[in-house]
Design a protein around this motif. Structure first.
Motif, PDB file in Angstrom:
ATOM      1  N   SER A  26       0.835  -1.199   0.000  1.00  0.00           N
ATOM      2  CA  SER A  26       0.000   0.000   0.000  1.00  0.00           C
ATOM      3  C   SER A  26       0.874   1.255   0.000  1.00  0.00           C
ATOM      4  O   SER A  26       2.089   1.187   0.234  1.00  0.00           O
ATOM      5  N   GLN A  27       0.256   2.388  -0.206  1.00  0.00           N
ATOM      6  CA  GLN A  27       1.002   3.651  -0.192  1.00  0.00           C
ATOM      7  C   GLN A  27       1.528   3.979   1.204  1.00  0.00           C
ATOM      8  O   GLN A  27       2.446   4.767   1.339  1.00  0.00           O
ATOM      9  N   GLU A  28       0.984   3.311   2.216  1.00  0.00           N
ATOM     10  CA  GLU A  28       1.472   3.477   3.589  1.00  0.00           C
ATOM     11  C   GLU A  28       2.576   2.472   3.917  1.00  0.00           C
ATOM     12  O   GLU A  28       3.083   2.439   5.028  1.00  0.00           O
ATOM     13  N   GLY A  29       2.923   1.614   2.953  1.00  0.00           N
ATOM     14  CA  GLY A  29       3.986   0.630   3.152  1.00  0.00           C
ATOM     15  C   GLY A  29       3.528  -0.686   3.756  1.00  0.00           C
ATOM     16  O   GLY A  29       4.361  -1.518   4.125  1.00  0.00           O
ATOM     17  N   LEU A  30       2.227  -0.899   3.850  1.00  0.00           N
ATOM     18  CA  LEU A  30       1.696  -2.131   4.414  1.00  0.00           C
ATOM     19  C   LEU A  30       1.400  -3.146   3.311  1.00  0.00           C
ATOM     20  O   LEU A  30       1.045  -2.761   2.192  1.00  0.00           O
ATOM     21  N   LEU A  50      -9.094  -7.825 -14.061  1.00  0.00           N
ATOM     22  CA  LEU A  50      -9.829  -6.583 -14.281  1.00  0.00           C
ATOM     23  C   LEU A  50      -9.961  -5.867 -12.948  1.00  0.00           C
ATOM     24  O   LEU A  50     -10.141  -6.498 -11.909  1.00  0.00           O
ATOM     25  N   THR A  51      -9.857  -4.550 -12.985  1.00  0.00           N
ATOM     26  CA  THR A  51      -9.992  -3.757 -11.760  1.00  0.00           C
ATOM     27  C   THR A  51     -10.447  -2.348 -12.127  1.00  0.00           C
ATOM     28  O   THR A  51     -10.603  -2.025 -13.306  1.00  0.00           O
ATOM     29  N   GLU A  52     -10.650  -1.534 -11.134  1.00  0.00           N
ATOM     30  CA  GLU A  52     -11.094  -0.165 -11.362  1.00  0.00           C
ATOM     31  C   GLU A  52      -9.929   0.812 -11.200  1.00  0.00           C
ATOM     32  O   GLU A  52      -9.211   0.781 -10.209  1.00  0.00           O
ATOM     33  N   ARG A  53      -9.755   1.641 -12.187  1.00  0.00           N
ATOM     34  CA  ARG A  53      -8.658   2.615 -12.237  1.00  0.00           C
ATOM     35  C   ARG A  53      -8.638   3.511 -10.994  1.00  0.00           C
ATOM     36  O   ARG A  53      -7.586   3.877 -10.501  1.00  0.00           O
ATOM     37  N   SER A  54      -9.804   3.848 -10.484  1.00  0.00           N
ATOM     38  CA  SER A  54      -9.897   4.780  -9.362  1.00  0.00           C
ATOM     39  C   SER A  54      -9.611   4.123  -8.002  1.00  0.00           C
ATOM     40  O   SER A  54      -9.638   4.812  -6.984  1.00  0.00           O
ATOM     41  N   SER A  55      -9.311   2.841  -7.975  1.00  0.00           N
ATOM     42  CA  SER A  55      -9.110   2.148  -6.699  1.00  0.00           C
ATOM     43  C   SER A  55      -7.766   2.501  -6.061  1.00  0.00           C
ATOM     44  O   SER A  55      -6.799   2.855  -6.739  1.00  0.00           O
ATOM     45  N   GLU A  56      -7.729   2.408  -4.735  1.00  0.00           N
ATOM     46  CA  GLU A  56      -6.471   2.614  -4.000  1.00  0.00           C
ATOM     47  C   GLU A  56      -5.420   1.593  -4.432  1.00  0.00           C
ATOM     48  O   GLU A  56      -4.229   1.894  -4.446  1.00  0.00           O
ATOM     49  N   LYS A  57      -5.875   0.400  -4.793  1.00  0.00           N
ATOM     50  CA  LYS A  57      -4.977  -0.660  -5.247  1.00  0.00           C
ATOM     51  C   LYS A  57      -4.163  -0.204  -6.456  1.00  0.00           C
ATOM     52  O   LYS A  57      -2.945  -0.354  -6.491  1.00  0.00           O
ATOM     53  N   VAL A  58      -4.825   0.380  -7.436  1.00  0.00           N
ATOM     54  CA  VAL A  58      -4.135   0.824  -8.654  1.00  0.00           C
ATOM     55  C   VAL A  58      -3.158   1.951  -8.325  1.00  0.00           C
ATOM     56  O   VAL A  58      -2.030   1.967  -8.825  1.00  0.00           O
ATOM     57  N   GLN A  59      -3.552   2.867  -7.479  1.00  0.00           N
ATOM     58  CA  GLN A  59      -2.648   3.953  -7.080  1.00  0.00           C
ATOM     59  C   GLN A  59      -1.400   3.383  -6.402  1.00  0.00           C
ATOM     60  O   GLN A  59      -0.284   3.823  -6.673  1.00  0.00           O
ATOM     61  N   ALA A  60      -1.597   2.391  -5.554  1.00  0.00           N
ATOM     62  CA  ALA A  60      -0.456   1.765  -4.870  1.00  0.00           C
ATOM     63  C   ALA A  60       0.427   1.009  -5.858  1.00  0.00           C
ATOM     64  O   ALA A  60       1.659   1.078  -5.774  1.00  0.00           O
ATOM     65  N   LEU A  61      -0.175   0.317  -6.812  1.00  0.00           N
ATOM     66  CA  LEU A  61       0.596  -0.455  -7.794  1.00  0.00           C
ATOM     67  C   LEU A  61       1.396   0.453  -8.733  1.00  0.00           C
ATOM     68  O   LEU A  61       2.476   0.079  -9.183  1.00  0.00           O
ATOM     69  N   GLU A  62       0.870   1.627  -9.009  1.00  0.00           N
ATOM     70  CA  GLU A  62       1.630   2.565  -9.842  1.00  0.00           C
ATOM     71  C   GLU A  62       2.841   3.097  -9.086  1.00  0.00           C
ATOM     72  O   GLU A  62       3.870   3.392  -9.693  1.00  0.00           O
ATOM     73  N   ALA A  63       2.749   3.192  -7.766  1.00  0.00           N
ATOM     74  CA  ALA A  63       3.874   3.653  -6.952  1.00  0.00           C
ATOM     75  C   ALA A  63       4.882   2.536  -6.700  1.00  0.00           C
ATOM     76  O   ALA A  63       6.092   2.763  -6.652  1.00  0.00           O
ATOM     77  N   ASP A  64       4.413   1.309  -6.521  1.00  0.00           N
ATOM     78  CA  ASP A  64       5.272   0.147  -6.258  1.00  0.00           C
ATOM     79  C   ASP A  64       4.614  -1.070  -6.903  1.00  0.00           C
ATOM     80  O   ASP A  64       3.676  -1.640  -6.350  1.00  0.00           O
ATOM     81  N   PRO A  65       5.084  -1.472  -8.082  1.00  0.00           N
ATOM     82  CA  PRO A  65       4.409  -2.523  -8.835  1.00  0.00           C
ATOM     83  C   PRO A  65       4.742  -3.964  -8.410  1.00  0.00           C
ATOM     84  O   PRO A  65       4.230  -4.912  -9.010  1.00  0.00           O
ATOM     85  N   ARG A  66       5.543  -4.142  -7.375  1.00  0.00           N
ATOM     86  CA  ARG A  66       5.878  -5.511  -6.935  1.00  0.00           C
ATOM     87  C   ARG A  66       4.644  -6.190  -6.345  1.00  0.00           C
ATOM     88  O   ARG A  66       3.958  -5.611  -5.500  1.00  0.00           O
ATOM     89  N   VAL A  67       4.385  -7.414  -6.792  1.00  0.00           N
ATOM     90  CA  VAL A  67       3.202  -8.139  -6.329  1.00  0.00           C
ATOM     91  C   VAL A  67       3.507  -9.619  -6.113  1.00  0.00           C
ATOM     92  O   VAL A  67       4.507 -10.152  -6.598  1.00  0.00           O
ATOM     93  N   ASN A  68       2.586 -10.237  -5.392  1.00  0.00           N
ATOM     94  CA  ASN A  68       2.515 -11.684  -5.286  1.00  0.00           C
ATOM     95  C   ASN A  68       1.066 -12.040  -5.581  1.00  0.00           C
ATOM     96  O   ASN A  68       0.147 -11.334  -5.158  1.00  0.00           O
ATOM     97  N   VAL A  69       0.862 -13.108  -6.335  1.00  0.00           N
ATOM     98  CA  VAL A  69      -0.486 -13.592  -6.601  1.00  0.00           C
ATOM     99  C   VAL A  69      -0.539 -15.058  -6.184  1.00  0.00           C
ATOM    100  O   VAL A  69       0.265 -15.867  -6.670  1.00  0.00           O
ATOM    101  N   ALA A  70      -1.456 -15.386  -5.281  1.00  0.00           N
ATOM    102  CA  ALA A  70      -1.598 -16.748  -4.778  1.00  0.00           C
ATOM    103  C   ALA A  70      -2.842 -17.396  -5.374  1.00  0.00           C
ATOM    104  O   ALA A  70      -3.907 -16.778  -5.432  1.00  0.00           O
TER     105      ALA A  70
END
Length: 159
Positions: A26-30, A50-70
């Motif tokens: 997250s943008q707070e580092g969590l 698929l997701t919504e552009r306006s979501s906090e998730k997308v904002q966080a991913l644009e700042a730090d794109p590292r992910v894990n998908v389970a």
């Protein structure tokens, strides 16, 4: 097991999963985990959601794109490590859109807030389940005999 066999195992588990769990920073580092509807894919190294552009998730991913998908299914589980890419590709959104998309997202595939999220995975750790009955028997065997139960194959494959 060859790399090709491992990739086939990962693919089977992923295809048998209906809901994956996307974890991002997250943008707070969590660390934040959120369920995502599994879309079809050609290779497990590139998956789409698929997701919504306006979501906090997308904002966080644009700042730090590292992910894990389970992914988890009766066949086992997969943990993908990779990078998220926000895609404004309207054609891809339309290709991925189905009835379940409309249940979780407002508007339709033409809504500019509905976007595609591409995950480029670098590795996949997997555990291949031997099946529910075999796993239960092995678990009990391990408890009774103090021996290590055989609960399936576990490995990491480069994608």
């Amino acid at each position: 097991m060859t790399s090709r066999d491992q990739t086939e195992t990962v693919t089977k588990i992923m295809r048998d999963t209906r809901i994956a769990v996307l974890t991002y920073v997250s943008q707070e580092g969590l660390l934040v985990s959120t369920p995502m509807g599994v879309q079809d894919f050609d290779h497990p190294g590139t998956t789409w959601f698929l997701t919504e552009r306006s979501s906090e998730k997308v904002q966080a991913l644009e700042a730090d794109p590292r992910v894990n998908v389970a992914y988890a299914s009766d066949a086992g589980w997969v943990s993908l490590s990779g990078t998220a890419h926000v895609e404004q590709n309207r054609g891809k959104v339309e290709d991925l859109w189905d009835a379940s998309s409309g249940a979780f997202m407002s508007g339709g595939p033409e809504d500019p807030d509905n976007i595609a999220l591409r995950i480029d995975a670098t590795t996949a750790e997997y555990w291949e389940s031997p099946g529910k009955v075999t796993a239960a028997v092995q678990f009990v065997k391990g408890l009774v005999t103090d021996s290590q139960p055989d609960l399936g194959d576990n490995d990491t494959v480069q994608l």
